[in-house]
Design a protein around this motif. Structure first.
Motif, mmCIF file in Angstrom:
data_model
loop_
_atom_site.group_PDB
_atom_site.id
_atom_site.type_symbol
_atom_site.label_atom_id
_atom_site.label_comp_id
_atom_site.label_asym_id
_atom_site.label_seq_id
_atom_site.Cartn_x
_atom_site.Cartn_y
_atom_site.Cartn_z
ATOM 1 N N ARG A 33 -37.737 37.039 22.473
ATOM 2 C CA ARG A 33 -37.177 35.691 22.449
ATOM 3 C C ARG A 33 -38.309 34.706 22.207
ATOM 4 N N LEU A 34 -38.009 33.640 21.495
ATOM 5 C CA LEU A 34 -38.975 32.580 21.248
ATOM 6 C C LEU A 34 -38.544 31.344 22.034
ATOM 7 N N LEU A 87 -44.397 34.059 22.740
ATOM 8 C CA LEU A 87 -43.280 34.969 22.580
ATOM 9 C C LEU A 87 -42.971 35.592 23.937
ATOM 10 N N GLU A 88 -41.726 35.979 24.113
ATOM 11 C CA GLU A 88 -41.278 36.595 25.360
ATOM 12 C C GLU A 88 -40.702 37.972 25.044
ATOM 13 N N VAL A 97 -35.622 39.505 16.824
ATOM 14 C CA VAL A 97 -36.126 38.301 17.485
ATOM 15 C C VAL A 97 -35.059 37.223 17.432
ATOM 16 N N ALA A 98 -34.991 36.382 18.453
ATOM 17 C CA ALA A 98 -34.019 35.301 18.507
ATOM 18 C C ALA A 98 -34.567 34.174 19.370
ATOM 19 N N ALA A 142 -29.212 42.316 29.278
ATOM 20 C CA ALA A 142 -30.447 43.062 29.051
ATOM 21 C C ALA A 142 -30.605 43.361 27.565
ATOM 22 N N PRO A 143 -31.817 43.276 27.050
ATOM 23 C CA PRO A 143 -32.034 43.410 25.614
ATOM 24 C C PRO A 143 -32.223 44.850 25.170
ATOM 25 N N ASN A 144 -31.579 45.230 24.075
ATOM 26 C CA ASN A 144 -31.895 46.522 23.447
ATOM 27 C C ASN A 144 -31.864 46.439 21.922
ATOM 28 N N ALA A 145 -31.590 45.254 21.367
ATOM 29 C CA ALA A 145 -31.584 45.072 19.911
ATOM 30 C C ALA A 145 -33.000 44.732 19.443
#
Length: 475
Positions: free
Chosen positions: A355-356, A366-367, A345-346, A339-342
């Motif tokens: 995320r791209l 973009l996501e 973008v990557a 799960a993302p919390n940073a």
């Protein structure tokens, strides 16, 4: 034996064709008055229809439905009222009479095995007593903003990836006890669930109904956690994409209930396994061209696309409360469980909030991965589009990949960030900003402030999507 009921039942393949045609009219911007006349004529001519299900969403994204007798609706479609004081965040008792304007472009034919025969569905736009769009109706906000974009030659395309869990028993959330938790229907994961297990049979029925409603399915599968599912579908016009989120969850819950199960969209119903997300994929078109794509740009993203990314990153903490609107959703934002919390973008690192995905001129987007499945999709997409299309601040290119900045760890910090954000106040207006903030404070106050690692009963039974109407009177 004489059949005394003769209400309309449409095969799934015919449903799909009808709903795809209706969906294409929205994407081709057929005027509202043309659609109104078309569907009123259809209701008049189709004698096997008995009712029209009119639905709307409240400020938190909770779905509401009313069934109107077909003959009554045809006579009174321009004067449909309801009691807004019973809807959280809508109206006080002294101003309780609200109106529903039918959004005829959202007309859909329904699978009779799920909704019953002789019914069609349409979404409504909530109006105040003066016939103006109600400030709590975020669907109206998105509709009119999307229309303003189209008038300038732009169009947003949206696709959500909505994850959920399937648990044993009906109403499992209402009966949640912290010492017992939820009971899986399947211990399998991504590729290890057998074809005729309850989870796969549920997914198959769900996918059939979703296809019949014109979702344009892409793939469906169990997810990483046990008893978890995700069904993906094609991107579409922004308002339609948000309507589809509401229909997706409605279908899942009804099909599960028909089989004695519960489909849950709690972000983190079970500790020590992956939670559920609702990744928001967004692209912006201008005159039919994808503005996000540049064959020579970094990660194949255009300068326009990078500007959108930079603005969303800058405001990530400001609108985190919109993307993660419940106490439970902050349990999910743990990079240990994908799960993302940073706030960066990557292309491949799934702990980044944006995320791209690898794309081309048609699919570049973009996501936003930091969205929980209990978020109000209309409010989220409206916020994303306003930030993307208007002159809001953005981070520097050097900060795009910085790992130091994080999303709030709990709803209390997210509430503070939202409350202090001048950008959110400007974007939403004082009234809507205050109403949403008040609802989120009430949610936070119903749950223990020191959550710990054990999921508490309060954060489940007082969750805004869980139907526990008798409990609300205690607050």
């Amino acid at each position: 034996m004489i059949k005394i009921r003769n209400f309309k039942e449409i095969p799934y393949d015919e449903l799909e064709a009808l709903n795809l045609e209706a969906k294409s009219e929205i994407q081709n911007h057929v005027p509202d008055d043309v659609l109104r006349e078309k569907y009123l004529r259809y209701l008049h001519d189709e004698h096997q229809l008995k009712a029209v299900t009119l639905c709307f969403s409240d400020l938190e994204g909770r779905f509401h439905m009313l069934d109107y007798d077909k003959k009554y609706l045809m006579k009174s479609y321009n004067n449909l009222t309801f009691d807004g004081s019973s809807i959280h965040g809508f109206a006080q008792q002294r101003e309780s009479d609200l109106r529903l304007e039918i959004d005829w472009g959202s007309f859909r034919w329904l699978p009779s095995d799920i909704f019953g025969p002789g019914k069609v569905m349409v979404f409504g736009l909530v109006q105040d007593g003066n016939g103006l769009a109600h400030t709590g109706d975020t669907r109206s906000l998105l509709k009119y903003y999307s229309r303003a974009m189209v008038d300038k030659g732009y169009e947003a395309r949206i696709a959500f990836e909505v994850e959920g869990f399937l648990f044993k028993g009906t109403d499992a959330e209402q009966r949640f006890q912290a010492d017992r938790g939820f009971e899986y229907v399947s211990d399998g994961g991504y590729f290890h669930t057998l074809p005729n297990t309850p989870l796969k049979l549920f997914i198959d029925h769900f996918a059939e109904a979703q296809r019949a409603l014109g979702f344009e399915n892409e793939k469906d599968h169990p997810e990483v956690a046990p008893s978890q599912f995700e069904l993906n579908y094609r991107s579409t016009e922004a308002l339609v994409g948000c309507d589809q989120v509401q229909l997706y969850k409605l279908l899942a819950r009804q099909i599960a209930a028909m089989n004695g199960l519960t489909a849950s969209f709690l972000p983190k119903p079970v500790t020590k396994v992956n939670g559920s997300g609702m990744h928001a994929n967004m692209s912006v078109m201008k005159d039919g061209r994808n503005l996000m794509y540049d064959a020579n740009g970094p990660c194949l993203l255009s300068e326009f696309g990078w500007n959108v990314v930079d603005k969303l990153l800058y405001h990530a903490r400001d609108f985190c409360l919109i993307a993660n609107s419940s106490v439970n959703s902050y349990r999910r934002l743990d990079p240990s469980f994908e799960a993302p919390n940073a706030i960066r973008v990557a292309s491949n690192d799934r702990t980044a909030i944006i995320r791209l995905p690898k794309g081309n001129e048609k699919t570049s987007r973009l996501e936003l991965r930091s969205v929980a499945p209990d978020a109000n999709p209309y409010l989220l997409v409206y916020t994303m589009l306003r930030i993307a299309m208007e002159d809001f601040p953005k981070i520097s290119p050097e900060a795009r990949h910085c790992d130091a900045n994080r999303l709030p760890e709990n709803i209390y910090d997210a509430i503070n960030d939202f409350a202090c954000s001048e950008s959110m106040l400007t974007l939403l207006g004082a009234d809507l900003h205050a109403k949403f903030l008040s609802l989120k404070c009430a949610i936070a106050n119903r749950s223990p402030k020191m959550l710990g690692t054990r999921i508490k009963r309060g954060e489940i039974v007082f969750h805004h999507e869980v139907t526990n109407q008798f409990l609300w009177t205690d607050f």
